[in-house]
Design a protein around this motif. Structure first.
Motif, PDB file in Angstrom:
ATOM      1  N   THR A   1      -7.151  -0.904  -6.210  1.00 49.05           N
ATOM      2  CA  THR A   1      -6.336  -0.680  -5.016  1.00 49.05           C
ATOM      3  C   THR A   1      -6.840   0.509  -4.226  1.00 49.05           C
ATOM      4  OG1 THR A   1      -4.378  -1.630  -6.064  1.00 49.05           O
ATOM      5  CG2 THR A   1      -4.017  -0.208  -4.156  1.00 49.05           C
TER       6      THR A   1
ATOM      7  N   SER B   1       2.191   1.870  -3.556  1.00 49.74           N
ATOM      8  CA  SER B   1       1.240   1.982  -4.661  1.00 49.74           C
ATOM      9  C   SER B   1       0.146   3.020  -4.430  1.00 49.74           C
ATOM     10  CB  SER B   1       0.576   0.620  -4.908  1.00 49.74           C
ATOM     11  OG  SER B   1      -0.102   0.171  -3.747  1.00 49.74           O
ATOM     12  N   THR B   2       0.099   3.615  -3.243  1.00 46.76           N
ATOM     13  CA  THR B   2      -0.914   4.617  -2.923  1.00 46.76           C
ATOM     14  C   THR B   2      -0.246   5.764  -2.153  1.00 46.76           C
ATOM     15  OG1 THR B   2      -1.523   3.801  -0.713  1.00 46.76           O
ATOM     16  CG2 THR B   2      -2.554   2.707  -2.598  1.00 46.76           C
TER      17      THR B   2
ATOM     18  N   ILE C   1       0.831  -1.199   0.000  1.00 47.19           N
ATOM     19  CA  ILE C   1       0.000   0.000   0.000  1.00 47.19           C
ATOM     20  C   ILE C   1       0.867   1.251   0.000  1.00 47.19           C
ATOM     21  CG2 ILE C   1      -1.585   1.358   1.442  1.00 47.19           C
ATOM     22  CD1 ILE C   1      -2.928  -1.263   2.226  1.00 47.19           C
TER      23      ILE C   1
END
Length: 358
Positions: free
Chosen positions: A284, A59-60, A56
């Protein structure tokens, strides 16, 4: 010629590969010299949790502490200060690892906003660690964390389709880069000094709502800012704990959990940064947004928050989303397509490598 171009992306990743070799050599040396195998066996649950947390993080626009904090605080009933320090410590490996990968892979970054934000975080984070964080009651640390990420989750659920579709970066607010960057960095550094996360969400929200930035720009930029803030934050807390251990307490469990999670996040966060460029971000971000809202409800129930505290938490969520809406309205209708002359001499994003088609 073909072989040369295919080898080029691998060659440019040598700083990242070198970082991994050095990190794992140091980590393994520490484990062997301190007989840390017992520590690793005792703290394997946090390592497993951070496998998801580190993905996480890369990717975020959410640091690994976004998972580590609720796991330690809500699952294991640890104090909020321990969750904060663990978040900063583990992000100092995971987010730094992802940042080195991002820089090596030459991902596009909004340096115009990032540079002043880094300067603001360099001041705001240690100030918050010294003058604010130790005096915030444990419940309010937990609620601050819950409010920040619940607000983020609601904003994404409402605007997700539009945010994912954005391309380029608006130049409408480019002349305010310094003021906005310093404000985000300073206030975000204070928030991070309390909860261990938050500054990444703030710069991300500024980019996607006000600057109408592509997520390919906004997410890597938020990762770098969180990595820098985490390093500044954990070293500030370590130094403060040396001078005044009573006031600035550093729980030994921070180190134990860090030792178990560090080798996972060193690869997990850059893996997230890699995967996010290969698949759609929508699933996601949708999952993460729902988890943000769930953790808010969970915190309220777990801590049995009622009365004034509950009203304050709900009011803070509404206030933050009102601020997000103001940013959105200010940035609405402005995009790089409307302003093909980003060529006003102030290119907002430095595009390198694959982003230029090389």
């Amino acid at each position: 010629m073909k072989g040369q171009s295919s080898a080029s992306p691998l060659r440019q990743l040598w700083p990242f590969c070198l970082w991994l070799v050095l990190f794992y050599a140091v980590w393994l040396t520490v484990v062997l010299l301190t007989d840390g195998w017992d520590t690793l066996r005792a703290h394997w649950p946090i390592a497993v949790s951070m496998a998801l947390g580190s993905y996480i993080a890369g990717s975020t626009p959410m640091g690994g502490g976004t998972v580590g904090f609720p796991v330690l605080v809500l699952f294991f009933d640890m104090p909020g200060s321990l969750g904060r320090n663990f978040g900063l410590a583990v992000q100092s490996v995971g987010m730094v690892s992802a940042s080195i990968y991002i820089l090596s892979a030459r991902r596009p970054l909004d340096w115009g906003l990032l540079k002043p934000a880094l300067a603001g975080a360099l001041v705001g984070t240690p100030l918050g660690a010294a003058l604010i964080a130790p005096f915030v009651p444990d419940l309010w640390v937990k609620l601050t964390f819950a409010v920040v990420w619940c607000s983020f989750g609601i904003m994404h659920l409402v605007k997700l389709k539009e945010l994912v579709a954005a391309e380029g970066v608006s130049d409408r607010w480019r002349c305010y880069d310094t003021q906005l960057g310093l404000t985000v960095g300073f206030t975000g550094g204070i928030v991070a000094s309390i909860t261990g996360v938050g500054i990444d969400m703030m710069v991300y929200a500024t980019l996607v709502l006000l600057y109408r930035a592509d997520l390919k720009v906004a997410i890597p930029t938020s990762v770098l800012l969180m990595a820098f803030t985490s390093v500044v934050g954990i070293f500030s807390n370590l130094l403060l704990s040396r001078f005044h251990p009573g006031l600035y307490h550093m729980d030994p469990e921070v180190y134990a959990n860090w030792l178990a999670a560090a080798p996972i996040v060193a690869l997990g966060a850059p893996f997230g940064a890699l995967v996010v460029n290969l698949i759609s971000r929508t699933p996601t971000l949708l999952l993460v947004s729902l988890l943000c809202i769930v953790q808010f409800v969970w915190t309220i129930m777990h801590e049995r928050v009622t009365g004034v505290a509950l009203l304050a938490a709900l009011g803070s969520v509404l206030a933050m989303n009102a601020l997000f809406h103001v940013l959105y309205r200010c940035g609405r209708g402005e995009s790089s397509l409307d302003h093909p002359g980003l060529a006003a001499g102030l290119p907002p994003v430095e595009l390198v490598g694959d982003e230029r088609g090389e």
